[in-house]
Design a protein around this motif. Sequence first.
Motif, PDB file in Angstrom:
ATOM      1  N   GLY A 620      66.809  56.681  93.807  1.00 13.12           N
ATOM      2  CA  GLY A 620      66.026  56.984  92.970  1.00 13.12           C
ATOM      3  C   GLY A 620      64.930  58.636  93.531  1.00 13.12           C
ATOM      4  N   PRO A 621      64.941  59.532  93.008  1.00 11.02           N
ATOM      5  CA  PRO A 621      63.925  60.725  93.764  1.00 11.02           C
ATOM      6  C   PRO A 621      62.749  60.747  94.509  1.00 11.02           C
ATOM      7  N   GLY A 622      62.976  61.429  95.514  1.00 10.94           N
ATOM      8  CA  GLY A 622      62.126  61.442  96.624  1.00 10.94           C
ATOM      9  C   GLY A 622      63.120  61.813  98.063  1.00 10.94           C
ATOM     10  N   PRO A 623      61.857  62.274  98.870  1.00  9.58           N
ATOM     11  CA  PRO A 623      60.999  62.145  98.723  1.00  9.58           C
ATOM     12  C   PRO A 623      60.371  63.356  98.217  1.00  9.58           C
ATOM     13  N   ASP A 624      59.066  63.586  97.324  1.00 11.51           N
ATOM     14  CA  ASP A 624      58.598  64.593  97.012  1.00 11.51           C
ATOM     15  C   ASP A 624      58.024  65.710  97.862  1.00 11.51           C
ATOM     16  N   CYS A 625      57.324  66.689  97.324  1.00 13.83           N
ATOM     17  CA  CYS A 625      56.937  67.835  98.100  1.00 13.83           C
ATOM     18  C   CYS A 625      55.566  67.210  97.284  1.00 13.83           C
ATOM     19  N   PRO A 626      54.868  67.517  97.916  1.00 19.94           N
ATOM     20  CA  PRO A 626      53.062  67.319  97.955  1.00 19.94           C
ATOM     21  C   PRO A 626      53.268  67.866  96.564  1.00 19.94           C
ATOM     22  N   PRO A 627      51.770  68.710  95.663  1.00 18.31           N
ATOM     23  CA  PRO A 627      51.693  69.272  94.232  1.00 18.31           C
ATOM     24  C   PRO A 627      50.552  70.387  95.393  1.00 18.31           C
ATOM     25  N   TRP A 628      49.865  70.387  96.188  1.00 17.11           N
ATOM     26  CA  TRP A 628      49.434  71.652  96.766  1.00 17.11           C
ATOM     27  C   TRP A 628      49.937  72.043  97.867  1.00 17.11           C
ATOM     28  N   VAL A 629      51.221  72.218  97.966  1.00 23.08           N
ATOM     29  CA  VAL A 629      52.214  72.718  99.274  1.00 23.08           C
ATOM     30  C   VAL A 629      53.222  73.243  97.851  1.00 23.08           C
ATOM     31  N   ALA A 630      53.484  75.361  98.023  1.00 17.93           N
ATOM     32  CA  ALA A 630      54.525  75.958  96.916  1.00 17.93           C
ATOM     33  C   ALA A 630      54.876  76.590  98.006  1.00 17.93           C
ATOM     34  N   LEU A 631      56.380  75.194  98.110  1.00 21.94           N
ATOM     35  CA  LEU A 631      57.881  75.104  98.658  1.00 21.94           C
ATOM     36  C   LEU A 631      58.578  76.411  97.981  1.00 21.94           C
ATOM     37  N   THR A 632      59.257  77.373  99.186  1.00 20.14           N
ATOM     38  CA  THR A 632      60.053  77.872  98.319  1.00 20.14           C
ATOM     39  C   THR A 632      61.109  77.891  99.398  1.00 20.14           C
ATOM     40  N   VAL A 633      62.834  78.258  98.903  1.00 14.48           N
ATOM     41  CA  VAL A 633      63.940  78.135 100.082  1.00 14.48           C
ATOM     42  C   VAL A 633      64.533  79.443 100.180  1.00 14.48           C
ATOM     43  N   ALA A 634      64.916  79.784 101.597  1.00 17.48           N
ATOM     44  CA  ALA A 634      65.851  81.398 101.104  1.00 17.48           C
ATOM     45  C   ALA A 634      66.709  80.626 101.321  1.00 17.48           C
TER      46      ALA A 634
END
Length: 634
Positions: A620-634
């Motif tokens: 299944g999916p996950g672990p998921d990024c918490p919704p209050w953290v804006a995640l960017t990947v360079a």
Amino acid sequence: MSQPLSQPTADGATATDLRAAIDAALAAGHAGRARALLGRLWAAAPTPATAPFVVSRFDRLRGQVPLVPCRLAVLRSFTVEPLVPLVKAQALVGGIDLEARLGDFDTVTQEVIDPASWVYGFAPTAIVIATQARDVAPLLWRDFADAAPADVDDEVARVARHYRHLVATLRSRTDAHVIVHNWQVPPAPALGLLDGRSGGGQVEAIRRVNGALAEVARESRNVYALDYDALIARHGAARWEDPRKWATVRLPVAADNLVHVAREWLRFLHPITGRVCKCLVTDLDNTLWGGVIGEDGMDGIKLDDSAAGAPFRAVQRAILDLHRRGVILAIASKNNPDDARQAIERHTGMILRPDHFAVVRANWDDKATSLRAIAAELNIGIDSLAFIDDNPVERQWVAEQVPEVTVIDLPADPLGYADALRTAPVFERLTLTDEDRGRGRMYAEQRLRAELSAGAGSLEDFYRSLDMRAEIAPVSPATLPRVAQLTQKTNQFNLTTRRYTEAQVAELAADPACRVWTLKVVDRMGDNGLVGVAITRLSGDRCEVDTLLLSCRVIGRTVETAFLAHVAADARARGARVLAGWFVPTAKNAPAKSFYADHGFTAAREQDGATLWERDLTAGPGPDCPPWVALTVA
């Protein structure tokens, strides 16, 4: 008759008194007191006569006090044997268990270029190259008056090439840190006053060599130039050498000056071994200002450019310099908190201001209790603290009650306070990243976050109010020093506590099976900088987390979950079906103990106290990024 200390203690104790007290503490099993007394003895009498006693008593403390191992190889062109006991004693007092091995007399080149040399088999932590002009380049020292300018230029260039070759050879065969002595400038140049009249004098020639050595160090990884010429100047060139010792045993340092060389070596060995302090905790009354604020009032304390106030301005300037070097500042003072706050905020003579201090504890608790509370509030180990206080009784209490804390002895005269701080090796740094420079500001911002948390309705409300932004990127040449630094220093949230040098991190990053990720975190209070590292290795359909760590200043804000979510997503994208990672318990990483279990991993097996955790990435999916953290990947 008791032998007096070179610097008598405040209570009038003699060397004999202290030695007896040390042995009594050892016999009674009071390791902390014995260690504190050994520090007092060495601070007061750092002599060849004291060194064997200090070393022998620390041998009896093995296993009872924390010591960091260090293997030191010394390659030399002159006699250094009398220096070794002093270096070992100085190291032990600083928490370093030093094993030193000396090369043969004047065989530096052979010992470096021979691939079967003892140097490489010894596997040193650090290598000191201690040479002098009169041994390596006699034309520039003894025969200068007879040399043509072109010959001088050729010799300077030859020496520069020679050292560049030595350093390149060492770098290709060992990861040891390399400390290269520069050369003493001749105190009486061959041409006398004429030496400075032209551009080709003897002094200038030696300085050109020293410039070349500094350039080699700057260009090379983990190579440092020790300014031996400046060391001699600080302590007086006229009395540095004993001509009889040089003539008889080729020892170019007088007995009284050997300890200065030992201390200079330790200035490098402390940061090399990680025996440094993250935080300086200072007293207030008669430490940061002259007088007692509660009795003398704002107008009565001494904090100006007068003879009474200038020493305290000087110590504040020294502390501010440490702050700009990345040292966190805190206060532990037995004082009325309102009096202390008003002085720091309003006194016109203060150089340090409230924004410089991450924690202020002005109360009537004993100093050991305050230090424990400061470490807990900053979320750093108690052994990361250094402490200064004008009162020797307070210093002794702290040294005995919390022996993990580095207590910096201050002289009786406040004029020496600033120098005691500037020469303390626990504040030395061999690299300085942007995160280091901003550390004090970041901890002040952390205080604001704590205040925000106290007013939040719920933990989720608090997280959302922070407006956290996490940026994940592969390690780059610009971030490589910080990544290596984090692996070497992070203890609390560190799943495996594997330590890596810059070269080792670069090697991992170049391996196609590996990923080396960095994590930066910004929130509405400020930029936390690069605070996380993850290293993974793919093997078939299995991806293993070699390292996952997070700086203590962002622990508990769920960015670790965001980081793990990216690691898992990257493993899936590379074809992994299983994500696995070890948790290796240490004395300090309890905050990370439940990390894998909290994120859906299952314990697969145990080995030597460590646990291997696994998660099926196909379930299944996950672990998921918490919704209050804006995640960017360079």
